[in-house]
Design a protein around this motif. Structure first.
Motif, short mmCIF file in Angstrom:
data_model
loop_
_atom_site.label_atom_id
_atom_site.label_comp_id
_atom_site.label_asym_id
_atom_site.label_seq_id
_atom_site.Cartn_x
_atom_site.Cartn_y
_atom_site.Cartn_z
N PHE A 274 16.42 23.86 31.94
CA PHE A 274 17.79 24.53 32.25
C PHE A 274 18.74 23.52 33.15
CE2 PHE A 274 20.19 28.43 33.93
CZ PHE A 274 20.18 29.06 32.73
N GLN A 275 18.09 22.95 34.14
CA GLN A 275 18.99 22.14 35.03
C GLN A 275 19.24 20.88 34.44
OE1 GLN A 275 16.32 21.49 38.57
NE2 GLN A 275 17.50 23.09 39.59
N GLN B 193 7.20 27.57 34.07
CA GLN B 193 8.27 27.90 35.05
C GLN B 193 9.10 26.79 35.25
OE1 GLN B 193 6.44 30.49 37.89
NE2 GLN B 193 6.98 32.28 36.92
N GLU B 194 8.13 25.72 35.70
CA GLU B 194 8.82 24.44 36.14
C GLU B 194 9.41 23.88 35.08
OE1 GLU B 194 10.22 21.31 38.12
OE2 GLU B 194 9.51 23.22 38.83
N ARG C 148 12.54 25.56 34.31
CA ARG C 148 13.64 25.25 35.45
C ARG C 148 14.15 23.90 35.15
NH1 ARG C 148 14.42 22.58 39.49
NH2 ARG C 148 12.13 21.61 39.44
N ALA C 149 13.34 22.86 34.79
CA ALA C 149 13.73 21.41 34.74
C ALA C 149 14.75 21.35 33.24
CB ALA C 149 12.78 20.60 34.55
#
Length: 104
Positions: free
Chosen positions: A41-42, A34-35, A38-39
């Protein structure tokens, strides 16, 4: 048939152990995945989307400004044509008046 009896006893225990290990592995890996997502994606998807949106709005603005400029030029040309028509009408009226004076 002790082998069959052993398989009956051991197989469910092994299945439970494998399932438990799988569940623990998923639970352990899930936060990291998940992290990472997220990273990623960002770090790449959001900036790329923002850049695309910015370029799109720049193109819209350029098109709008071009359209406004074209419309202003058309309005100026129409105003100039109207002024010329008014001048020609005045000249024609003046010539008509002079012709009528000469005929009289």
């Amino acid at each position: 048939t002790t082998k069959a009896a052993m398989e009956k006893v051991v197989a469910p225990v092994v299945d439970k152990a494998v399932k438990a290990m799988g569940d623990k592995t998923v639970a352990a890996v899930k936060p990291a995945l998940q992290e990472s997502f997220r990273a990623s994606f960002q770090g790449s998807i959001i900036p790329a989307f923002e850049s695309s949106c910015q370029k799109m709005f720049e193109q819209i603005q350029a098109t709008f400004e071009r359209g406004i400029e074209e419309k202003a030029q058309q309005e100026q040309a129409a105003a100039a044509a109207a002024t010329q028509m008014q001048h020609l009408q005045t000249v024609a009226e003046s010539l008509t008046a002079k012709l009528q004076e000469l005929e009289a």
